[in-house]
Write a protein that holds these residues in place. Structure first.
Motif, PDB file in Angstrom:
ATOM      1  N   LEU B  15       0.824  -1.205   0.000  1.00 42.74           N
ATOM      2  CA  LEU B  15       0.000   0.000   0.000  1.00 42.74           C
ATOM      3  C   LEU B  15       0.863   1.263   0.000  1.00 42.74           C
ATOM      4  CD1 LEU B  15      -2.746  -0.935   2.596  1.00 42.74           C
ATOM      5  CD2 LEU B  15      -2.986  -0.749   0.123  1.00 42.74           C
ATOM      6  N   ILE B  16       2.024   1.158   0.651  1.00 39.40           N
ATOM      7  CA  ILE B  16       2.919   2.318   0.671  1.00 39.40           C
ATOM      8  C   ILE B  16       3.777   2.370  -0.580  1.00 39.40           C
ATOM      9  CG2 ILE B  16       4.951   3.279   1.824  1.00 39.40           C
ATOM     10  CD1 ILE B  16       3.740   3.051   4.337  1.00 39.40           C
ATOM     11  N   ARG B  17       4.230   1.164  -1.016  1.00 37.97           N
ATOM     12  CA  ARG B  17       5.189   1.139  -2.112  1.00 37.97           C
ATOM     13  C   ARG B  17       4.565   1.467  -3.472  1.00 37.97           C
ATOM     14  NH1 ARG B  17       7.208  -3.794  -0.967  1.00 37.97           N
ATOM     15  NH2 ARG B  17       5.998  -4.547  -2.736  1.00 37.97           N
ATOM     16  N   GLU B  18       3.393   0.929  -3.701  1.00 32.75           N
ATOM     17  CA  GLU B  18       2.750   1.107  -5.016  1.00 32.75           C
ATOM     18  C   GLU B  18       2.631   2.578  -5.458  1.00 32.75           C
ATOM     19  OE1 GLU B  18       0.590  -1.504  -7.246  1.00 32.75           O
ATOM     20  OE2 GLU B  18       2.692  -1.967  -6.841  1.00 32.75           O
ATOM     21  N   PRO B  19       2.092   3.474  -4.583  1.00 33.97           N
ATOM     22  CA  PRO B  19       1.900   4.843  -5.044  1.00 33.97           C
ATOM     23  C   PRO B  19       3.211   5.575  -5.317  1.00 33.97           C
ATOM     24  CG  PRO B  19       0.704   4.430  -2.993  1.00 33.97           C
ATOM     25  CD  PRO B  19       1.605   3.272  -3.217  1.00 33.97           C
ATOM     26  N   LEU B  20       4.325   5.062  -4.764  1.00 33.26           N
ATOM     27  CA  LEU B  20       5.595   5.720  -5.058  1.00 33.26           C
ATOM     28  C   LEU B  20       6.038   5.361  -6.463  1.00 33.26           C
ATOM     29  CD1 LEU B  20       7.555   5.200  -1.725  1.00 33.26           C
ATOM     30  CD2 LEU B  20       6.435   7.258  -2.562  1.00 33.26           C
ATOM     31  N   GLY B  21       5.676   4.199  -6.906  1.00 32.79           N
ATOM     32  CA  GLY B  21       6.121   3.742  -8.216  1.00 32.79           C
ATOM     33  C   GLY B  21       4.992   3.648  -9.205  1.00 32.79           C
ATOM     34  N   HIS B  22       4.559   2.412  -9.506  1.00 33.09           N
ATOM     35  CA  HIS B  22       3.699   2.335 -10.672  1.00 33.09           C
ATOM     36  C   HIS B  22       2.194   2.497 -10.446  1.00 33.09           C
ATOM     37  CE1 HIS B  22       4.449  -2.222 -10.402  1.00 33.09           C
ATOM     38  NE2 HIS B  22       3.221  -2.025  -9.987  1.00 33.09           N
ATOM     39  N   SER B  23       1.791   3.029  -9.277  1.00 37.15           N
ATOM     40  CA  SER B  23       0.453   3.618  -9.304  1.00 37.15           C
ATOM     41  C   SER B  23       0.542   5.030  -8.719  1.00 37.15           C
ATOM     42  CB  SER B  23      -0.570   2.753  -8.566  1.00 37.15           C
ATOM     43  OG  SER B  23      -0.289   2.762  -7.190  1.00 37.15           O
ATOM     44  N   THR B  27       2.081  10.783 -11.695  1.00 38.86           N
ATOM     45  CA  THR B  27       2.625  10.408 -12.994  1.00 38.86           C
ATOM     46  C   THR B  27       1.843   9.290 -13.668  1.00 38.86           C
ATOM     47  OG1 THR B  27       4.156   8.861 -11.993  1.00 38.86           O
ATOM     48  CG2 THR B  27       4.954  11.092 -12.364  1.00 38.86           C
ATOM     49  N   VAL B  28       1.124   8.471 -12.879  1.00 43.08           N
ATOM     50  CA  VAL B  28       0.391   7.384 -13.513  1.00 43.08           C
ATOM     51  C   VAL B  28      -1.110   7.672 -13.567  1.00 43.08           C
ATOM     52  CG1 VAL B  28      -0.117   4.928 -13.474  1.00 43.08           C
ATOM     53  CG2 VAL B  28       2.156   5.737 -12.825  1.00 43.08           C
ATOM     54  N   GLN B  29      -1.657   8.091 -12.410  1.00 41.36           N
ATOM     55  CA  GLN B  29      -3.089   8.388 -12.415  1.00 41.36           C
ATOM     56  C   GLN B  29      -3.386   9.805 -12.904  1.00 41.36           C
ATOM     57  OE1 GLN B  29      -4.788   7.354  -8.586  1.00 41.36           O
ATOM     58  NE2 GLN B  29      -3.283   5.749  -8.312  1.00 41.36           N
ATOM     59  N   ASP B 138      -2.303   3.532   3.241  1.00 43.55           N
ATOM     60  CA  ASP B 138      -2.658   3.955   1.883  1.00 43.55           C
ATOM     61  C   ASP B 138      -2.555   5.472   1.764  1.00 43.55           C
ATOM     62  OD1 ASP B 138      -4.123   3.308  -0.777  1.00 43.55           O
ATOM     63  OD2 ASP B 138      -5.278   4.933   0.119  1.00 43.55           O
ATOM     64  N   GLY B 139      -3.048   6.175   2.795  1.00 44.89           N
ATOM     65  CA  GLY B 139      -2.967   7.643   2.780  1.00 44.89           C
ATOM     66  C   GLY B 139      -1.531   8.100   2.753  1.00 44.89           C
ATOM     67  N   LEU B 140      -0.735   7.476   3.626  1.00 41.88           N
ATOM     68  CA  LEU B 140       0.673   7.834   3.705  1.00 41.88           C
ATOM     69  C   LEU B 140       1.361   7.605   2.360  1.00 41.88           C
ATOM     70  CD1 LEU B 140       2.170   8.837   6.163  1.00 41.88           C
ATOM     71  CD2 LEU B 140       2.998   6.525   6.563  1.00 41.88           C
ATOM     72  N   GLY B 141       1.131   6.430   1.791  1.00 46.36           N
ATOM     73  CA  GLY B 141       1.764   6.065   0.525  1.00 46.36           C
ATOM     74  C   GLY B 141       1.423   7.035  -0.582  1.00 46.36           C
ATOM     75  N   ASN B 142       0.132   7.336  -0.707  1.00 43.51           N
ATOM     76  CA  ASN B 142      -0.266   8.223  -1.793  1.00 43.51           C
ATOM     77  C   ASN B 142       0.232   9.653  -1.588  1.00 43.51           C
ATOM     78  OD1 ASN B 142      -2.111   7.102  -4.027  1.00 43.51           O
ATOM     79  ND2 ASN B 142      -2.703   6.009  -2.173  1.00 43.51           N
ATOM     80  N   ALA B 143       0.234  10.108  -0.323  1.00 40.88           N
ATOM     81  CA  ALA B 143       0.741  11.451  -0.059  1.00 40.88           C
ATOM     82  C   ALA B 143       2.234  11.514  -0.353  1.00 40.88           C
ATOM     83  CB  ALA B 143       0.462  11.846   1.388  1.00 40.88           C
ATOM     84  N   PHE B 144       2.974  10.431  -0.005  1.00 40.59           N
ATOM     85  CA  PHE B 144       4.400  10.389  -0.334  1.00 40.59           C
ATOM     86  C   PHE B 144       4.599  10.392  -1.839  1.00 40.59           C
ATOM     87  CE2 PHE B 144       5.704   8.517   3.952  1.00 40.59           C
ATOM     88  CZ  PHE B 144       6.373   9.665   4.314  1.00 40.59           C
ATOM     89  N   GLY B 145       3.789   9.594  -2.532  1.00 37.71           N
ATOM     90  CA  GLY B 145       3.911   9.514  -3.984  1.00 37.71           C
ATOM     91  C   GLY B 145       3.700  10.881  -4.617  1.00 37.71           C
ATOM     92  N   TYR B 146       2.721  11.608  -4.080  1.00 39.90           N
ATOM     93  CA  TYR B 146       2.440  12.961  -4.560  1.00 39.90           C
ATOM     94  C   TYR B 146       3.609  13.883  -4.237  1.00 39.90           C
ATOM     95  CZ  TYR B 146       0.138  17.577  -4.207  1.00 39.90           C
ATOM     96  OH  TYR B 146      -0.185  18.899  -4.306  1.00 39.90           O
TER      97      TYR B 146
END
Lengths: 245, 214
Positions: B15-23, B27-29, B138-146
């Motif tokens: 949940l944390i790793r995915e948003p940093l990379g390929h979701s 850049t992806v969504q 999930d929140g953490l992951g997506n916020a990091f990805g952003y």
């Protein structure tokens, strides 16, 4: 999916709104004194910047304490005049500057006009007045320092709430602000002409105009209007006190 | 579920790793682009924006997840908005009190976190149907990805546009004497789009899974 009755939905919304309202009001009240302090510090550091006394601010560790100390050191007098130039003993200049919007919304003749007196280390005075007007997207404001002749601008700083970055927002850049130094608001006949923000061709050797910002025409015009509007309120006081005529 | 799942199970870490990379949300969504353009001129506001979004996103995700069995579906979007708006106002108030200069720089963009589609997207797609802990991750992951993208973009924009990083000059004066000039275009919004585009390009050429088959 479970279905919910209308009563439940209403109760849920009601409780949610009350919880949120209580939480937000509580936080807002707790933080208010700190936020007010921040605004006061900002005003004070702006006033100091207009006479070039806050240049090394970024190197100071405790910014708030430094600003307060410098402000008390250099700005040791302030007073308030009305449109006619009569001294208003009961009004506090800083208090009015904090809520300058209230004054700016009134017609020019009903406003109160604060003046801050800056004394440098040689005992020379400069007189700082706040100004406030409208840019393209929102309010713009600034502080203009005058030499003791109450005619020549010694320094100016401007700021804005939401002008376009890179265009109108450039009114708070040093290159623009420095253009004002040495400009005069009265002409040779002692008539009030303000300082206008014009296209560069019209500003050369003109003591009453500065170069506008390319792409920021409406903000520049707004700034021009703000200066006319605000300086006019000080004209009576300046004529009385200064040597312009 | 009878067996208790470990806190950092493979599923949770994903949940944390995915948003940093390929979701990745940007850049992806391709969500949350507007704020990515607006506040990436300099590194510092981008970092503060990232921290603010992390706070708003994780807390909202957890709150919505806790309420997930109580929220009537018919008003769930409104409830999500109220939760996000409350968090954003809190963040704004706190910035005004403790980081006044930064809050002035971010100005309206703090308020606009409310409209950041990533946050509502995660609440609707994830928090409403998952337990608080995964929702938190999930929140953490997506916020990091952003935030990751924000920081990369602002790094290049500040370096090439103003020759500074975090407000400190990093390009030596001697470069300027030899005729080096800051790139004025970097400071303007279109360059943010182009930098994001370049990041997407690099990412897609590295990550073959992201390449559409048609």
């Amino acid at each position: 999916m479970r279905s919910y009755s209308n009563t439940y939905i209403f109760m849920f919304s009601l409780v949610m709104v009350i919880v949120v309202a209580v939480l937000l009001s509580f936080v807002a009240m707790q933080l208010k004194p700190r936020q007010d302090l921040n605004q006061e510090i900002e005003r004070k550091s702006d006033i100091l910047s207009s006479v070039g006394e806050a240049a090394d601010l970024s190197e100071v560790k405790d910014k708030n304490a430094f600003v307060v100390e410098q402000f008390d050191k250099f700005i040791n007098e302030s007073y308030v005049v009305d449109y006619e130039g009569a001294l208003q003993d009961n009004a506090d200049a800083f208090e009015i500057t904090l809520n300058l919007k209230v004054q700016a919304d009134k017609p020019a003749k009903e406003r109160l006009y604060p003046v801050f007196v800056y004394t440098d280390k040689d005992g020379e005075h400069k007189y700082i007045v706040p100004v406030r007007g409208k840019g393209l997207w929102g309010p713009i404001w600034g502080y203009v320092a005058f030499e003791p002749d109450m005619n020549t601008i010694a320094g100016a700083i401007f700021d804005h709430a939401k002008e376009t970055p890179g265009l109108g927002a450039d009114i708070n850049t040093t290159w623009f602000e420095e253009e004002f130094i040495g400009k005069k608001i009265f002409n040779d006949q002692g008539k009030f002409v303000s300082v206008s923000v014009l296209k560069s061709a019209e500003t050369e050797n003109n003591p009453h105009a500065v170069d506008a910002i390319s792409g920021g025409t409406i903000t520049s015009d707004g700034l021009s209007d703000m200066l006319v509007d605000y300086f006019e309120g000080y004209v009576n006081h300046f004529k009385e006190k200064g040597t312009a005529n | 579920m009878t067996e208790k799942e470990p806190l950092f199970s493979a599923k949770n870490l994903k949940l944390i790793r995915e948003p940093l990379g390929h979701s990745n949300p940007i850049t992806v969504q391709v969500l949350g682009i507007c704020s990515a353009l607006a506040i990436t001129v300099q590194l510092k506001p981008a970092i503060v924006m990232t921290l603010s979004v992390i706070a708003v996103m994780t807390i909202s995700n957890v709150v919505i997840s806790l309420l997930r069995n109580m929220v009537p579906p018919r008003i769930r979007i409104i409830v999500q908005l109220v939760v996000i708006a409350t968090m954003v106002i809190l963040v704004d108030e706190i910035l005004q009190a403790f980081a006044y200069d930064v809050s002035k720089q971010l100005s309206v963009f703090v308020g606009l976190i409310i409209t950041n589609c990533i946050i509502m997207g995660r609440l609707e797609a994830f928090a409403l149907s998952n337990k608080p802990w995964p929702a938190f991750l999930d929140g953490l992951g997506n916020a990091f990805g952003y935030g990751l993208i924000l920081i990369i973009v602002s790094f290049f924009r500040e370096l090439l546009g103003s020759g500074t990083l975090m407000g400190y000059q990093v390009i030596p004066d001697s470069f300027y004497e030899f005729g080096y000039e800051n790139n004025g275009l970097m400071v303007l919004p279109p360059m943010a789009l182009i930098v994001v585009g370049i990041i997407i390009w690099v990412q897609r050429s590295k990550d073959k899974e992201l390449i559409e088959q048609n």
